[in-house]
Design a protein around this motif. Structure first.
Motif, mmCIF file in Angstrom:
data_model
loop_
_atom_site.group_PDB
_atom_site.id
_atom_site.type_symbol
_atom_site.label_atom_id
_atom_site.label_comp_id
_atom_site.label_asym_id
_atom_site.label_seq_id
_atom_site.Cartn_x
_atom_site.Cartn_y
_atom_site.Cartn_z
ATOM 1 N N ARG A 1 22.724 -82.016 106.880
ATOM 2 C CA ARG A 1 23.429 -83.107 106.201
ATOM 3 C C ARG A 1 23.534 -84.331 107.111
ATOM 4 N NH1 ARG A 1 28.500 -84.868 106.502
ATOM 5 N NH2 ARG A 1 29.199 -83.029 107.645
ATOM 6 N N LEU A 2 23.877 -84.109 108.382
ATOM 7 C CA LEU A 2 24.003 -85.221 109.321
ATOM 8 C C LEU A 2 22.668 -85.926 109.534
ATOM 9 C CD1 LEU A 2 26.341 -83.615 112.022
ATOM 10 C CD2 LEU A 2 26.951 -85.325 110.302
ATOM 11 N N ALA A 3 21.587 -85.149 109.626
ATOM 12 C CA ALA A 3 20.262 -85.744 109.809
ATOM 13 C C ALA A 3 19.900 -86.629 108.628
ATOM 14 C CB ALA A 3 19.220 -84.642 109.987
ATOM 15 N N GLU B 1 22.098 -88.116 106.581
ATOM 16 C CA GLU B 1 22.991 -89.276 106.597
ATOM 17 C C GLU B 1 22.556 -90.309 107.626
ATOM 18 O OE1 GLU B 1 26.845 -87.638 107.246
ATOM 19 O OE2 GLU B 1 27.104 -86.980 105.154
ATOM 20 N N ARG B 2 21.918 -89.871 108.699
ATOM 21 C CA ARG B 2 21.440 -90.783 109.744
ATOM 22 C C ARG B 2 20.046 -91.322 109.442
ATOM 23 N NH1 ARG B 2 23.293 -86.729 114.681
ATOM 24 N NH2 ARG B 2 25.546 -87.101 114.506
ATOM 25 N N ASP B 3 19.524 -91.010 108.259
ATOM 26 C CA ASP B 3 18.191 -91.466 107.834
ATOM 27 C C ASP B 3 17.087 -90.987 108.772
ATOM 28 O OD1 ASP B 3 19.128 -92.839 105.572
ATOM 29 O OD2 ASP B 3 19.636 -94.594 106.778
ATOM 30 N N LEU B 4 17.270 -89.804 109.337
ATOM 31 C CA LEU B 4 16.261 -89.230 110.218
ATOM 32 C C LEU B 4 15.321 -88.296 109.469
ATOM 33 C CD1 LEU B 4 18.557 -88.490 113.288
ATOM 34 C CD2 LEU B 4 16.883 -90.336 113.050
ATOM 35 N N ASP C 1 15.343 -76.096 108.856
ATOM 36 C CA ASP C 1 16.424 -76.218 109.834
ATOM 37 C C ASP C 1 15.874 -76.241 111.256
ATOM 38 O OD1 ASP C 1 18.524 -74.876 111.751
ATOM 39 O OD2 ASP C 1 19.683 -75.602 110.044
ATOM 40 N N ALA C 2 14.927 -75.341 111.548
ATOM 41 C CA ALA C 2 14.346 -75.266 112.891
ATOM 42 C C ALA C 2 13.650 -76.560 113.277
ATOM 43 C CB ALA C 2 13.363 -74.096 112.966
ATOM 44 N N VAL C 3 12.989 -77.192 112.311
ATOM 45 C CA VAL C 3 12.274 -78.445 112.578
ATOM 46 C C VAL C 3 13.241 -79.616 112.691
ATOM 47 C CG1 VAL C 3 10.603 -80.097 111.642
ATOM 48 C CG2 VAL C 3 10.157 -77.634 111.468
ATOM 49 N N ILE C 4 14.159 -79.718 111.745
ATOM 50 C CA ILE C 4 15.053 -80.873 111.687
ATOM 51 C C ILE C 4 15.893 -81.005 112.947
ATOM 52 C CG2 ILE C 4 17.096 -81.790 110.502
ATOM 53 C CD1 ILE C 4 15.823 -80.716 107.880
ATOM 54 N N VAL D 1 18.861 -86.152 116.039
ATOM 55 C CA VAL D 1 19.606 -85.282 115.123
ATOM 56 C C VAL D 1 20.773 -84.613 115.850
ATOM 57 C CG1 VAL D 1 19.504 -83.176 113.738
ATOM 58 C CG2 VAL D 1 17.698 -84.893 113.536
ATOM 59 N N LEU D 2 20.487 -83.994 116.988
ATOM 60 C CA LEU D 2 21.546 -83.371 117.778
ATOM 61 C C LEU D 2 22.178 -84.411 118.694
ATOM 62 C CD1 LEU D 2 19.871 -79.988 118.810
ATOM 63 C CD2 LEU D 2 21.458 -80.414 116.929
ATOM 64 N N GLY D 3 23.478 -84.315 118.869
ATOM 65 C CA GLY D 3 24.159 -85.259 119.741
ATOM 66 C C GLY D 3 23.673 -85.171 121.174
#
Length: 248
Positions: free
Chosen positions: A23-25, A27-30, A152-155, A161-163
């Motif tokens: 979801r965060l990815a 929302e960040r347009d990634l 999930d593994a790719v994203i 994506v990760l902080g």
């Protein structure tokens, strides 16, 4: 990057992609994720997507026509010079590994075809330049859950994506080894203590402890992975000691 899922059961994707890192990815347009109903690419009034296998036998086979139409429609959603790969989730596929996930992050588009029933018409593999991947030596009802896992593994490896990208770099399999153990507060719980080295504040000792624990866990549980790991002289000595202790 965009990830496209072609599935006979689009409702299965509603919850997982609206939570956590995915979801965060988004929302960040990634990453953009699109779920395509395989039945939308049928042309008969019954929206038929499967049929009996030629030659007999039990189980139904997904027909080629809806998949061909679906994949071609999906491929047209990116520029012709975009880098796209098409993957069929299949129990007979080659293993999906962490290295595969890293490679997929370089794509503009990843198409995941969710197999179902007895299988998919073989012409999908040859006619659409499709790769087959499996998430393990076991069988599940369909490709939907494996597709979610691959997505999930790719994203999570897409930059931004990760902080903290270090969180991904130290994961199991990222550099070929299984990850080390982790501890958090409290320091003692039910007579079980946090290892003293982790409380020492000595960063070099902590890093060496984590490396050795990672090596030990891999040696115990997945020894075949060690042959592909770049080992230092210290690593070799540590593994020799483990082997000697094991041999008694």
């Amino acid at each position: 990057m965009r990830i496209d899922m072609l599935t006979a059961f689009p409702g299965m994707f509603t919850g997982p992609f609206n939570e956590s890192i995915i979801r965060l990815a988004h929302e960040r347009d990634l990453v953009d994720i699109f779920i395509h109903d395989l039945r939308a690419f049928t042309i008969d009034r019954h929206k038929t997507i499967d049929a009996y296998a030629y030659g007999g036998g039990s189980g139904m086979v997904l027909k080629p026509e809806p998949i061909f139409r679906g994949v071609r429609f999906i491929r047209d959603q990116i520029p012709s010079d975009g880098l796209s790969r098409c993957v069929l989730l299949s129990a007979r596929g080659k293993p999906f590994l962490q290295e595969t996930a890293k490679n997929f992050t370089e794509l503009d588009q990843l198409i995941l075809i969710c197999g179902h029933y007895k299988g998919v018409d073989e012409r999908v593999i040859h006619g659409l330049d499709t790769e087959e991947y499996s998430i393990g030596d076991f069988v599940v009802t369909g490709g939907e859950l494996p597709a979610m896992m691959i997505a999930d593994a790719v994203i999570r490896l897409i930059p931004g994506v990760l902080g903290d990208i270090e969180s991904a770099v130290t994961d199991s399999f990222y550099e070929g080894l299984l990850d080390c153990p982790y501890y958090t507060r409290p320091e003692q719980y039910e007579n079980l203590d946090v290892p003293e080295v982790l409380l020492s504040g000595h960063h070099e000792r902590i890093e060496r402890w984590r490396r050795e624990e990672s090596l030990k866990t891999t040696w115990q549980r997945r020894p075949e992975l060690l042959k592909d790991v770049n080992l230092s002289k210290e690593d070799d000595v540590f593994l020799d000691i483990l082997q000697q202790e094991n041999d008694g």
